[in-house]
Structures are given as C-alpha cells and as structure tokens.
Scaffold this active site. Structure first.
Site, PDB file in Angstrom:
ATOM      1  N   ARG A   1      52.125  35.105  64.100  1.00  0.00           N
ATOM      2  CA  ARG A   1      53.400  34.389  64.036  1.00  0.00           C
ATOM      3  C   ARG A   1      54.333  35.091  63.033  1.00  0.00           C
ATOM      4  NH1 ARG A   1      52.139  28.176  63.360  1.00  0.00           N
ATOM      5  NH2 ARG A   1      54.408  28.103  63.696  1.00  0.00           N
TER       6      ARG A   1
ATOM      7  N   ALA B   1      51.497  24.366  55.540  1.00  0.00           N
ATOM      8  CA  ALA B   1      52.506  25.244  54.917  1.00  0.00           C
ATOM      9  C   ALA B   1      52.110  25.679  53.505  1.00  0.00           C
ATOM     10  CB  ALA B   1      53.855  24.536  54.893  1.00  0.00           C
TER      11      ALA B   1
ATOM     12  N   PRO C   1      50.524  19.241  54.728  1.00  0.00           N
ATOM     13  CA  PRO C   1      51.746  18.646  55.244  1.00  0.00           C
ATOM     14  C   PRO C   1      51.964  18.850  56.750  1.00  0.00           C
ATOM     15  CG  PRO C   1      52.238  20.540  53.839  1.00  0.00           C
ATOM     16  CD  PRO C   1      50.794  20.219  53.661  1.00  0.00           C
TER      17      PRO C   1
ATOM     18  N   HIS D   1      43.149  27.117  60.603  1.00  0.00           N
ATOM     19  CA  HIS D   1      44.509  26.978  61.141  1.00  0.00           C
ATOM     20  C   HIS D   1      44.409  26.764  62.634  1.00  0.00           C
ATOM     21  CE1 HIS D   1      46.170  28.085  57.347  1.00  0.00           C
ATOM     22  NE2 HIS D   1      45.303  29.080  57.292  1.00  0.00           N
TER      23      HIS D   1
ATOM     24  N   TYR E   1      50.999  23.771  68.548  1.00  0.00           N
ATOM     25  CA  TYR E   1      49.865  23.021  67.984  1.00  0.00           C
ATOM     26  C   TYR E   1      49.125  22.135  68.988  1.00  0.00           C
ATOM     27  CZ  TYR E   1      51.986  24.595  63.643  1.00  0.00           C
ATOM     28  OH  TYR E   1      52.485  25.380  62.647  1.00  0.00           O
TER      29      TYR E   1
ATOM     30  N   ARG F   1      54.613  17.344  66.786  1.00  0.00           N
ATOM     31  CA  ARG F   1      55.256  18.558  66.280  1.00  0.00           C
ATOM     32  C   ARG F   1      54.935  19.765  67.170  1.00  0.00           C
ATOM     33  NH1 ARG F   1      51.865  21.237  61.288  1.00  0.00           N
ATOM     34  NH2 ARG F   1      53.779  22.455  61.168  1.00  0.00           N
TER      35      ARG F   1
ATOM     36  N   ASN G   1      42.781  22.681  56.010  1.00  0.00           N
ATOM     37  CA  ASN G   1      43.957  23.269  56.644  1.00  0.00           C
ATOM     38  C   ASN G   1      45.123  22.937  55.707  1.00  0.00           C
ATOM     39  OD1 ASN G   1      46.166  24.055  58.068  1.00  0.00           O
ATOM     40  ND2 ASN G   1      45.548  23.096  60.002  1.00  0.00           N
TER      41      ASN G   1
END
Ligand code: DQA
Length: 145
Positions: free
Chosen positions: A106, A76, A9, A99, A22, A17, A73
């Site tokens: 994080r 979430a 997602p 990732h 990213y 985003r 990947n």
C-alpha cells in the site's frame, strides 16, 4: 495458555470502513471467529480494542504477568508509535503483529512498523484469518517451552 488480542484505532469499524481493503466482516464477527478458534484449542482469550494510544499502552502493561502471548493489530499506530513498541519491549511477552491488509503493498508510510522489532512474527494481507495464524504461532511457541 492465555492470549490477549489487541486492536488499535478504527478496527471497531470493520465491515463499514473501506470494505474493498478490509472486507465486510465486522469487528464482532472477528471476535466470535477468534473466540471459537481459541475455545477449540483450549486457549483463554481476552479482547481489547481502543482508538487511544495510551489505553493500548495501559492494556499491554496490565498484561504483564498475566498473558502468555499477545496478538496485536496496532492499526495506524503501527506506523507511528514508539510508545507501543516500548510497552511491548517492557513486558517482553511473545507478540505477533497482524494486519488484515497487505501493508507492504500500500502507501509507502505503511511499510514502516515501529512495533515489528518487538514481535516474533508479522502476518499481513491474510484478512482476519491472520489472527488465527498468529494464535497458532504463539501456541506452537508455547508448546516448545
Ligand atoms: C491495518 C493497516 C494499517 O495501515 C491501517 O492504519 C489500519 C489497519 C490492517 O489491519 O491492515 O488501520 O493495520
């Protein structure tokens, strides 16, 4: 060699985003970069992205007997999905977890990966180059067999 590159997602929102996390590369440019890399290495590559857990499970199941390797990947779903873990275990195809961001640096919840125990390696925090590194890992493994 046939490799499936699976993205979960919001990976379709790359470039839009959270660019500080990213980067500004779009999903389309990620695909083109990986496709060119695979072409140069004579790898047959297929891409699939979904925002839906069940669709990702379906795609993993469909790859049984077809793909020699998976680059995933799970986004979430990395941090929540037993279903993706079980699907990867079910097909038992060599899989590398990727990732774009460095998940271990994080929020605490991003340190947990359900899929990791079904993967031969994890690459985190190398941006979209991590996908290319994952392909190299699968390629090397394929050469040794
Ligand atoms: C991600 C990291 C995840 O924590 C996040 O939910 C994503 C992307 C990454 O590529 O860095 O959507 O998998």
């Amino acid at each position: 060699m046939k490799i499936l590159v699976l993205n979960g997602p919001n990976i379709n929102m790359l470039g839009i985003r959270e660019p500080d996390i990213y980067g500004r590369e779009t999903y389309q440019s990620l695909i083109e970069k990986v496709r060119d890399y695979c072409k140069a290495k004579n790898i047959d590559v297929e891409f699939y992205q979904s925002n839906h857990e069940g669709s990702l499970v379906d795609k993993i199941q469909e790859s049984y007997g077809k793909a020699d390797g998976i680059v995933i990947n799970p986004a979430a779903y990395t941090h929540t999905s037993v279903a993706l873990l079980d699907a990867l275990k079910a097909v038992s195809i060599p899989t590398v977890e990727v990732h774009i961001s460095e998940v271990d640096k994080r929020e605490d919840f991003r340190r947990v990966s359900y899929v990791r125990s079904a993967c031969i390696a994890t690459i985190s925090g190398h941006g979209t180059d991590g996908y290319l590194e994952a392909i190299d890992i699968l390629l090397k493994r394929g050469d040794n067999k």
